[in-house]
Enzyme design. Structure first.
Site, PDB file in Angstrom:
ATOM      1  N   PRO A 131      19.868  87.973  25.824  1.00 25.72           N
ATOM      2  CG  PRO A 131      22.147  88.281  26.315  1.00 25.72           C
ATOM      3  CD  PRO A 131      21.218  87.943  25.194  1.00 25.72           C
ATOM      4  CB  THR A 163      18.192  73.350  23.931  1.00 23.51           C
ATOM      5  OG1 THR A 163      17.386  73.810  25.016  1.00 23.51           O
ATOM      6  CG2 THR A 163      18.367  71.847  24.032  1.00 23.51           C
ATOM      7  CD  GLU A 383       9.637  75.373  23.482  1.00 25.98           C
ATOM      8  OE1 GLU A 383       8.720  75.672  22.691  1.00 25.98           O
ATOM      9  OE2 GLU A 383      10.242  74.315  23.453  1.00 25.98           O
TER      10      GLU A 383
END
Length: 403
Positions: A131, A163, A383
């Site tokens: 976070p 993911t 990414e």
């Protein structure tokens, strides 16, 4: 290894094989799983049965000394559908982390467990973002403390947007061992299946890539054996010692993983862009307005020309970076970041133009460009955002610590 733009016979066969699966299995299921927002386990199982999902597939693609097999395969998968494509390829990020930081023994032990088998396919998760620590990797708060008496590492913290987080068989977690060293004080750990203390939140609802599971992950006194430290404790101690002395060390664990994966991620974005371009081209050739196909209007034809040009330009950057990475060529000008930056921006621009070419029809779920438009946006965010990619490139070409 010389760089060629022509694919060899083996690469061409791979491309055609993956394309066939994308066309016959992925595309027919795409709208359903996007609507359901669930991991498409039946598709994963079909892919595992033919060898498209699993350890052997990654070994075969990564063993290509040109570096092109993986981006070629990724482009075709994501041409089929990005959400299902990510469900199939999301595990590879965990594998990239194990490959980038682990020992050969760790690679053999953990990578097959990331995939499971064709009877019961599994997934892996790479947990880095937090976070308070996304682009600012050095701000990571997840801690790893070594319990010497038991030869165990104790992990505590929270990971965001992972993911396959929580549903993975194997989680690879980046944690800070020495917070005073910032990103250089971090290491990667494997959390084995069923380890107590690791809990995933409910699946996060997203704009795109809806068939891919994304969740936050909480680590509460998660204990893993000392052997789960990727690379081993001796290598970590030596790296930390160099960092404390002000010496140069290897890149920290999270960034090593991103460097390995950026061209492959760029290829995913390419697949989305190409699919949208092809659909818009066919639509424009068949849609008649004012007595002629709209493709004969210069505005439409020029838009399609720009779309194709940008896709091909991005592919060249992706292939160059993939070849450089596979052949240990330094990214002296941020070539890995260039490939991901360009491909991500192209995916967003091309899918938006595809929606525009279809007009009101493009805004409806009756046509797949609506879904492609939603799926593309994440490629300028995850990414490494486009801004971070530009920062990496700028630092590389100037030699200065630009902020």
């Amino acid at each position: 290894m010389e760089f060629w733009l022509d694919l060899n016979e083996e690469q061409t066969d791979l491309r055609d094989w993956v394309h066939g699966f994308a066309e016959s299995v992925i595309r027919p299921a795409a709208a359903e799983w996007d609507e359901r927002e669930e991991t498409p386990w039946p598709v994963l199982q079909e892919a595992a049965k033919i060898g498209l999902y699993g350890f052997e597939f990654l070994v075969n693609t990564w063993s290509d000394h040109t570096g092109l097999s993986l981006p070629v395969a990724n482009e075709e998968l994501f041409w089929g559908d990005a959400g299902i494509g990510m469900a199939l390829s999301g595990t590879s990020l965990a594998v990239a982390a194990i490959y980038g930081s682990g020992t050969p023994d760790q690679l053999v032990e953990w990578v097959p467990q990331c995939f499971g088998d064709e009877a019961e396919p599994r997934v892996g998760a790479f947990c880095s973002t937090e976070p308070e620590a996304g682009s600012d990797v050095a701000a990571m708060r997840t801690r790893a403390v070594y319990d010497e008496a038991k030869d165990e590492w104790v992990l505590n913290g929270q990971k965001a947007y992972a993911t396959n987080g929580g549903i993975a068989n194997v989680h690879v977690v980046i944690a800070s061992v020495d917070p005073a060293l910032g990103s250089r004080g971090q290491a990667a750990f494997v959390v084995p299946p069923g380890t107590p203390g690791l809990v995933g939140t409910r699946k996060l609802r997203k704009l795109g890539l809806r068939a891919s599971h994304t969740a936050d992950v909480f680590l509460d006194d998660v204990r893993v054996p000392g052997s789960c430290l990727l690379g081993g404790k001796q290598a970590l101690d030596e790296r930390l010692a160099r960092a404390r002395e002000g010496g140069r060390g290897k890149r920290q664990a999270a960034m090593r993983t991103f460097e390995l994966s950026r061209p492959a991620v760029g290829a995913q974005a390419l697949g989305i862009a190409r699919a949208a371009y092809e659909y818009a081209l066919e639509y424009a050739q068949n849609r008649v307005q004012f007595g002629r196909p709209i493709v004969e209007n210069q505005a439409i034809a020029f838009a399609l020309a720009d779309m194709r040009t940008e896709i091909d330009a991005a592919r060249l950057l992706v292939w160059r970076a993939a070849w450089m990475g596979r052949n240990d060529r330094a990214f002296g000008a941020g070539e890995g970041s260039m490939s991901k930056l360009k491909a991500g921006e192209v995916a967003v621009a091309v899918t938006e133009k595809a929606v525009q070419i279809l007009g009101g029809a493009g805004y409806l779920r009756d046509h797949p460009v609506e879904r492609m438009y939603r799926d593309a946006k994440i490629y300028t965010i995850f990414e490494g955002t486009s801004e971070i990619q530009r920062l990496v490139i700028a630092r590389a070409i100037t030699g200065r610590q630009i902020r």
